[in-house]
Write a protein that holds these residues in place. Structure first.
Motif, PDB file in Angstrom:
ATOM      1  N   ASP A 299      34.333  55.355  31.038  1.00  0.00           N
ATOM      2  CA  ASP A 299      33.747  54.081  29.992  1.00  0.00           C
ATOM      3  C   ASP A 299      34.266  52.994  30.219  1.00  0.00           C
ATOM      4  N   ALA A 300      35.640  53.160  29.686  1.00  0.00           N
ATOM      5  CA  ALA A 300      36.457  51.649  29.645  1.00  0.00           C
ATOM      6  C   ALA A 300      36.682  51.212  31.212  1.00  0.00           C
ATOM      7  N   ILE A 301      36.825  52.046  32.105  1.00  0.00           N
ATOM      8  CA  ILE A 301      36.910  51.505  33.389  1.00  0.00           C
ATOM      9  C   ILE A 301      35.807  50.510  33.876  1.00  0.00           C
ATOM     10  N   ALA A 302      34.417  51.188  33.492  1.00  0.00           N
ATOM     11  CA  ALA A 302      33.284  50.354  33.755  1.00  0.00           C
ATOM     12  C   ALA A 302      32.982  49.286  32.680  1.00  0.00           C
ATOM     13  N   GLY A 303      33.501  49.435  31.581  1.00  0.00           N
ATOM     14  CA  GLY A 303      33.216  48.362  30.542  1.00  0.00           C
ATOM     15  C   GLY A 303      34.378  47.018  30.899  1.00  0.00           C
ATOM     16  N   GLN A 304      35.272  47.346  31.772  1.00  0.00           N
ATOM     17  CA  GLN A 304      36.052  46.068  32.198  1.00  0.00           C
ATOM     18  C   GLN A 304      35.517  45.339  33.419  1.00  0.00           C
ATOM     19  N   SER A 305      34.828  46.159  34.148  1.00  0.00           N
ATOM     20  CA  SER A 305      34.047  45.362  35.173  1.00  0.00           C
ATOM     21  C   SER A 305      32.875  44.506  34.765  1.00  0.00           C
ATOM     22  N   LEU A 306      32.325  45.065  33.559  1.00  0.00           N
ATOM     23  CA  LEU A 306      31.147  44.637  32.876  1.00  0.00           C
ATOM     24  C   LEU A 306      31.742  43.206  32.070  1.00  0.00           C
ATOM     25  N   PHE A 307      32.911  43.331  31.484  1.00  0.00           N
ATOM     26  CA  PHE A 307      33.540  42.372  30.734  1.00  0.00           C
ATOM     27  C   PHE A 307      34.037  41.227  31.700  1.00  0.00           C
ATOM     28  N   ASN A 308      34.174  41.564  32.853  1.00  0.00           N
ATOM     29  CA  ASN A 308      34.463  40.403  34.062  1.00  0.00           C
ATOM     30  C   ASN A 308      33.214  39.611  34.415  1.00  0.00           C
ATOM     31  N   SER A 309      32.187  40.583  34.699  1.00  0.00           N
ATOM     32  CA  SER A 309      30.930  39.975  35.296  1.00  0.00           C
ATOM     33  C   SER A 309      30.188  39.248  34.254  1.00  0.00           C
ATOM     34  N   ALA A 310      30.172  39.745  33.049  1.00  0.00           N
ATOM     35  CA  ALA A 310      29.290  39.044  32.182  1.00  0.00           C
ATOM     36  C   ALA A 310      30.026  37.627  31.866  1.00  0.00           C
ATOM     37  N   LEU A 418      22.750  43.360  29.261  1.00  0.00           N
ATOM     38  CA  LEU A 418      23.085  44.636  29.551  1.00  0.00           C
ATOM     39  C   LEU A 418      22.370  45.768  28.741  1.00  0.00           C
ATOM     40  N   SER A 419      22.273  46.714  29.559  1.00  0.00           N
ATOM     41  CA  SER A 419      21.631  48.123  28.951  1.00  0.00           C
ATOM     42  C   SER A 419      22.278  48.524  27.899  1.00  0.00           C
ATOM     43  N   VAL A 420      21.882  49.328  26.853  1.00  0.00           N
ATOM     44  CA  VAL A 420      22.886  49.778  25.865  1.00  0.00           C
ATOM     45  C   VAL A 420      24.112  50.645  25.973  1.00  0.00           C
ATOM     46  N   THR A 421      23.899  51.438  27.192  1.00  0.00           N
ATOM     47  CA  THR A 421      25.073  52.256  27.724  1.00  0.00           C
ATOM     48  C   THR A 421      26.217  51.163  28.250  1.00  0.00           C
ATOM     49  N   GLN A 422      25.622  50.205  29.002  1.00  0.00           N
ATOM     50  CA  GLN A 422      26.529  49.122  29.568  1.00  0.00           C
ATOM     51  C   GLN A 422      27.210  48.528  28.565  1.00  0.00           C
ATOM     52  N   GLN A 423      26.348  48.130  27.351  1.00  0.00           N
ATOM     53  CA  GLN A 423      27.022  47.385  26.155  1.00  0.00           C
ATOM     54  C   GLN A 423      28.241  48.190  25.489  1.00  0.00           C
ATOM     55  N   GLN A 424      28.122  49.650  25.282  1.00  0.00           N
ATOM     56  CA  GLN A 424      28.827  50.460  24.944  1.00  0.00           C
ATOM     57  C   GLN A 424      30.127  50.596  25.884  1.00  0.00           C
ATOM     58  N   GLN A 425      30.010  50.539  27.053  1.00  0.00           N
ATOM     59  CA  GLN A 425      30.980  50.733  27.796  1.00  0.00           C
ATOM     60  C   GLN A 425      31.952  49.414  27.883  1.00  0.00           C
ATOM     61  N   LEU A 426      31.175  48.511  27.517  1.00  0.00           N
ATOM     62  CA  LEU A 426      32.172  47.255  27.385  1.00  0.00           C
ATOM     63  C   LEU A 426      32.869  47.159  26.198  1.00  0.00           C
ATOM     64  N   ILE A 427      32.421  47.715  25.203  1.00  0.00           N
ATOM     65  CA  ILE A 427      33.228  47.863  23.798  1.00  0.00           C
ATOM     66  C   ILE A 427      34.174  48.862  23.845  1.00  0.00           C
ATOM     67  N   THR A 428      33.748  49.925  24.631  1.00  0.00           N
ATOM     68  CA  THR A 428      34.819  50.977  24.660  1.00  0.00           C
ATOM     69  C   THR A 428      36.084  50.282  25.362  1.00  0.00           C
TER      70      THR A 428
END
Length: 433
Positions: A299-310, A418-428
């Protein structure tokens, strides 16, 4: 043909120089390695660490006779009026505010800043009346919470309708922040504007370097980037947060109930004043480490990618590199030491001023346009914070994210898509920092 060969050699030489530079760059040491010290004062009133106290620096070389533990002991030293505390103050020691598990970390404490705008819309510092109207304190936006006697106690006048709280900032790893070339911060500001057609445009302000009279540098420390160097920050904070005058800030804001002579911070047996020890301690701290276990989760790894892309990484810059050892900085007043030179670190901040919709209306060191701008919060060490944003008013990371507007409006829109799951991944991911 001879000219072509020369050109090829030049290119190869340049590549070799770049390669050497890359090879010499290493990761800055990371760790929460400054637990608060057990302390005692000996018969000569010298502050010493109790045997068994442990604190580990980033390897910085100490001045002759000095030690990192002694620097930290001074950072933790508590003052009273006989040693220069007050007359108005917020804390009796640096560590009273800069402490969360380890000395130097950000805490839950806040300070008051107030003022008002004149008829032309220009910010004006308050005039604070004390001692039953017999004295005033002027020329600064800070209003101290405490005093050494009732007569010196400050109160916010009703006329000051611009009011805000400012959270204590982390100082761990700031030696690396200071050792980054000012041109790097200017370049980040320019690249933000170019990449977003001016929508995101960090502002780097030039502020006086107190230890190098007549020189200025890019402000990097404080919510308004009001201090360009760690020593300037130390001198400024010693006066405004503790009321202790020093060679950089030699005059108290009031003499009500004062029992000492300015400047109160004088050199010790090593020739170092308190502010020198403070600066040496801060420069010697390691950078805040990540939560390695959480950072390794999917989740944290996916969240970092979303942090960048957002687009969050546009201002919360992931990596910076310090100047080489031996570089003269701070208006010629400081040389980058080996422990801080050619180091890569990950603050997740650009140290620039931005309007993200949470500005407090206060103008300090910058021009009028900085009233509603604040320094980007470096996100390192976030996992040991319980409150967020400049005023500590956000209790959750979700709330902190949604408070963003202004220059960050488009980024927040990306986050909300982002989906709810993706938002939580970014927060993780954020929780791992």
């Amino acid at each position: 043909m001879k000219h072509r060969k020369t050109a090829i050699v030049s290119i190869i030489g340049a590549a070799a120089i770049v390669l050497v530079g890359q090879q010499s760059q290493t990761e800055a040491p990371a760790g929460f390695t400054t637990p608060t010290l057990g302390q005692t004062i000996d018969s000569t009133r010298e502050l010493t660490a109790i045997p068994g106290s442990q604190s580990v620096s980033n390897g910085i070389e100490e001045p002759p006779g000095d030690t990192f533990v002694l620097d930290q002991a001074q950072f933790e030293r508590r003052h009273d009026p006989s040693t220069g505390l007050g007359p108005v103050f917020n804390a009796t020691a640096c560590v009273e505010c800069h402490n969360n598990g380890v000395a130097g970390a950000a805490s839950q404490f806040t300070e008051q800043r107030v003022g008002h705008n004149d008829a032309n819309g220009n910010f004006v510092n308050p005039t604070i009346t004390i001692n039953e109207g017999a004295n005033t304190i002027t020329g600064r936006s800070i209003v101290n919470d405490r005093s050494i006697c009732p007569q010196a106690q400050e109160h916010v006048p009703d006329t000051e309708n611009i009011r805000t709280l400012r959270a204590v900032l982390n100082t761990l790893g700031d030696g690396f922040v200071e050792s980054v070339d000012d041109k790097t911060y200017l370049s980040i500001a320019a690249s933000q504007a170019a990449a977003t057609n001016g929508i995101i445009h960090g502002e780097a302000i030039q502020v006086p370097i107190l230890e190098a009279p007549g020189k200025t540098g890019v402000g990097k420390f404080g919510w308004k980037d009001q201090d360009p160097t760690i020593l300037s920050f130390s001198g400024d904070a010693y006066l405004n947060e503790m009321g202790v005058t020093n060679r950089l800030k030699p005059k108290d804001v009031t003499s009500v109930c004062k029992v000492t002579t300015d400047p109160e911070d004088t050199p010790d047996a090593l020739g170092m004043a308190d502010i020198d020890h403070f600066a040496q301690f801060i420069r010697g701290t390691q950078v805040p480490p990540r939560d390695a276990v959480l950072a390794a989760t999917p989740d944290a790894i996916a969240g970092q990618s979303l942090f960048n892309s957002a687009g969050c990484v546009m201002c919360h810059v992931a990596s910076l590199t310090t100047d080489p050892p031996g570089t003269l900085i701070n208006g010629g007043a400081y040389i980058v030491p080996a422990a801080l030179g050619n180091k890569v670190f990950h603050p997740y901040g650009d140290f620039l001023l931005h309007d993200v919709g949470t500005g407090d209306g206060i103008v300090q060191a910058g021009p009028a346009d900085t009233a509603n701008k604040l320094r980007t919060v470096p996100l390192w060490g976030l996992h040991i914070k319980s409150r967020f944003m400049h005023d500590n008013a956000s209790m959750t990371l979700s709330d902190a994210i949604q408070r963003h507007a202004g220059e960050a409006q488009g980024v927040i829109q990306n986050f909300n898509l982002l989906s709810v799951t993706q938002q939580q991944q970014l927060i993780t991911f954020l929780k791992s920092l």
